[in-house]
Design a protein around this motif. Sequence first.
Motif, PDB file in Angstrom:
ATOM      1  N   VAL A  48       0.839  -1.206   0.000  1.00 42.30           N
ATOM      2  CA  VAL A  48       0.000   0.000   0.000  1.00 42.30           C
ATOM      3  C   VAL A  48       0.873   1.254   0.000  1.00 42.30           C
ATOM      4  O   VAL A  48       0.649   2.190  -0.779  1.00 42.30           O
ATOM      5  CB  VAL A  48      -0.945   0.014   1.219  1.00 42.30           C
ATOM      6  N   ASP A  49       1.899   1.260   0.876  1.00 44.10           N
ATOM      7  CA  ASP A  49       2.769   2.435   0.975  1.00 44.10           C
ATOM      8  C   ASP A  49       3.444   2.740  -0.358  1.00 44.10           C
ATOM      9  O   ASP A  49       3.525   3.903  -0.778  1.00 44.10           O
ATOM     10  CB  ASP A  49       3.833   2.213   2.046  1.00 44.10           C
ATOM     11  N   ASN A  50       3.939   1.710  -1.030  1.00 43.55           N
ATOM     12  CA  ASN A  50       4.629   1.942  -2.299  1.00 43.55           C
ATOM     13  C   ASN A  50       3.657   2.241  -3.426  1.00 43.55           C
ATOM     14  O   ASN A  50       3.998   2.993  -4.351  1.00 43.55           O
ATOM     15  CB  ASN A  50       5.514   0.747  -2.644  1.00 43.55           C
ATOM     16  N   ALA A  51       2.479   1.666  -3.377  1.00 42.03           N
ATOM     17  CA  ALA A  51       1.470   2.030  -4.371  1.00 42.03           C
ATOM     18  C   ALA A  51       1.170   3.522  -4.284  1.00 42.03           C
ATOM     19  O   ALA A  51       1.073   4.219  -5.309  1.00 42.03           O
ATOM     20  CB  ALA A  51       0.197   1.209  -4.164  1.00 42.03           C
ATOM     21  N   ILE A  52       1.029   4.036  -3.059  1.00 42.57           N
ATOM     22  CA  ILE A  52       0.778   5.464  -2.878  1.00 42.57           C
ATOM     23  C   ILE A  52       1.971   6.276  -3.381  1.00 42.57           C
ATOM     24  O   ILE A  52       1.818   7.274  -4.099  1.00 42.57           O
ATOM     25  CB  ILE A  52       0.488   5.770  -1.397  1.00 42.57           C
ATOM     26  N   THR A  53       3.182   5.851  -3.010  1.00 42.48           N
ATOM     27  CA  THR A  53       4.384   6.574  -3.429  1.00 42.48           C
ATOM     28  C   THR A  53       4.456   6.704  -4.937  1.00 42.48           C
ATOM     29  O   THR A  53       4.666   7.801  -5.489  1.00 42.48           O
ATOM     30  CB  THR A  53       5.636   5.857  -2.901  1.00 42.48           C
ATOM     31  N   PHE A  54       4.274   5.587  -5.652  1.00 46.09           N
ATOM     32  CA  PHE A  54       4.437   5.626  -7.101  1.00 46.09           C
ATOM     33  C   PHE A  54       3.238   6.246  -7.803  1.00 46.09           C
ATOM     34  O   PHE A  54       3.386   6.856  -8.866  1.00 46.09           O
ATOM     35  CB  PHE A  54       4.742   4.225  -7.632  1.00 46.09           C
ATOM     36  N   PHE A  55       2.062   6.139  -7.225  1.00 43.84           N
ATOM     37  CA  PHE A  55       0.901   6.793  -7.809  1.00 43.84           C
ATOM     38  C   PHE A  55       1.025   8.312  -7.686  1.00 43.84           C
ATOM     39  O   PHE A  55       0.842   9.053  -8.656  1.00 43.84           O
ATOM     40  CB  PHE A  55      -0.367   6.304  -7.122  1.00 43.84           C
ATOM     41  N   VAL A  56       1.386   8.786  -6.471  1.00 39.99           N
ATOM     42  CA  VAL A  56       1.472  10.227  -6.243  1.00 39.99           C
ATOM     43  C   VAL A  56       2.710  10.810  -6.931  1.00 39.99           C
ATOM     44  O   VAL A  56       2.616  11.681  -7.791  1.00 39.99           O
ATOM     45  CB  VAL A  56       1.492  10.534  -4.728  1.00 39.99           C
ATOM     46  N   ALA A  57       3.895  10.307  -6.533  1.00 35.98           N
ATOM     47  CA  ALA A  57       5.133  10.879  -7.081  1.00 35.98           C
ATOM     48  C   ALA A  57       5.273  10.574  -8.562  1.00 35.98           C
ATOM     49  O   ALA A  57       5.853  11.362  -9.314  1.00 35.98           O
ATOM     50  CB  ALA A  57       6.335  10.329  -6.317  1.00 35.98           C
ATOM     51  N   HIS A  77       3.154  10.614 -10.961  1.00 33.58           N
ATOM     52  CA  HIS A  77       2.503  11.500 -11.929  1.00 33.58           C
ATOM     53  C   HIS A  77       2.648  12.970 -11.554  1.00 33.58           C
ATOM     54  O   HIS A  77       2.728  13.838 -12.421  1.00 33.58           O
ATOM     55  CB  HIS A  77       1.007  11.161 -12.061  1.00 33.58           C
ATOM     56  N   GLU A  78       2.726  13.276 -10.273  1.00 36.13           N
ATOM     57  CA  GLU A  78       2.690  14.665  -9.817  1.00 36.13           C
ATOM     58  C   GLU A  78       3.882  15.477 -10.313  1.00 36.13           C
ATOM     59  O   GLU A  78       3.722  16.577 -10.853  1.00 36.13           O
ATOM     60  CB  GLU A  78       2.619  14.679  -8.286  1.00 36.13           C
ATOM     61  N   THR A  79       5.079  14.954 -10.128  1.00 42.05           N
ATOM     62  CA  THR A  79       6.262  15.733 -10.495  1.00 42.05           C
ATOM     63  C   THR A  79       6.367  15.910 -12.007  1.00 42.05           C
ATOM     64  O   THR A  79       6.726  16.988 -12.489  1.00 42.05           O
ATOM     65  CB  THR A  79       7.531  15.070  -9.943  1.00 42.05           C
TER      66      THR A  79
END
Length: 452
Positions: free
Chosen positions: A256-265, A267-269
């Motif tokens: 879950v933690d890494n899914a959030i990391t790669f989903f947010v970071a 696309h966002e940057t």
Amino acid sequence: MATAPLFEPVQPMRTPDWVPVWRGFFGERLRNTIYGWPEPAFDADIRTRRVLGFTVHIVSQPAAVERVLLGNKANYERPGIARRILSPLVGNGLLSAEGEDWRKQRRIVAPTFAPGAVAAMAPLMDAAAKREVADWPQRDARLDLAQAATRTTMAIIADALFGGDARLCDPAGARHIETLLAAAGQARFMTMLGLQELDPSPGMRRARVSRAWLRKTLSDLVRERGPEGGGDDFFGGLIRALHGQFTPDEAVELAVDNAITFFVAGHETTANALAWTIYCLAAQPALQDEARSEAVAALALPVAERAAAMPLLHQILEESMRLYPPAPRFDREALAGDVLSGVNIAKGDLISIWPWVIHRHRSLWPNPDRFDHTRFAPQAKARQHRFQFIPFGGGPRVCVGARFATVEALLILARWLAARRFSVPPGWRPDPYGSVTLRPRGGIILRAELLA
């Protein structure tokens, strides 16, 4: 023939000198981390300040930055306060993990972003860019290119890493991420004291709602995949690899933690880099036309070869990231004493590294506030210190997705430039807004004209 003056993109107000630390906890300085920087910061190698009992060294000399991120990296880790800020959002994923946990997770995800793997994902990137352009009005119109970038990069992350799950393209997701990042980037008293869960402010209440949405959405994906991963995509492989190296409960949490990391970071940057780049091109019509010619020629090539065929556009992208670094700051904590730029560093001191400042530092860049893509031509780039341009960080913890993001940005920009001519509407100015990332507050509103 006279040379046209260099374009100077917008930036927030600066002050003539340093202001008291307490002013950073109120008003626009609290909301926007790049607002109100003092002019002397862009000349200094290092500046030491006391902030709520912490000794903070703002380090801008590339050699000192290199020592922190590479040469003496074992002495510097992510600060406990930074982990307190990030952990409610990303848990102990790759972005916030330390030590052996970080090394295990990095080894798991690194193959996904190797050159061959990124080349294999290029068709997905190009397809998402084509879909976005096809949805634009078939007439001259004003478009918010920041929103277009977010939609496209979210679709690419969903397709390339998460098997195309439609929930990750929900427009609500972008709003929740914006809320979370805005809250995470603010130096609030209660956050610095570790009491952010008790912060009653409207912004923090909204952030807690957004965090709950994001964790539930990604937790549902992990639960549905199960311990075997349920697919051959990045996410499935991540789940299986984590179950192979951690206990079942730890593996689920880290998935879950890494899914959030790669989903947010993930696309966002890139979305922000795209938005700032197209703004810089819209303000420079002749350069835009030159980049468009290169992009149109590249689109005739196989998709995996296109990024390498656009060196001018790559220089433009890098200069845009110099002026508007996707992550305007990152910090480290000293585990033992050291010396940086002639200043003694004590155990527990915080080292604050600001690409926003380093990328505009007067000792490193001629006319640093002006746009000049030739800084990144091969010969000029070879003369730079490798830690004076750090849009993706540096050292072992350099962004694992840097190649992915660069190829993605170039492929999207090629589609945009081949489809429209962009210009800045009279009287409009973007509003750079720094939090965890560097967003254009209110979007990038450009006039997009159909090409004849």
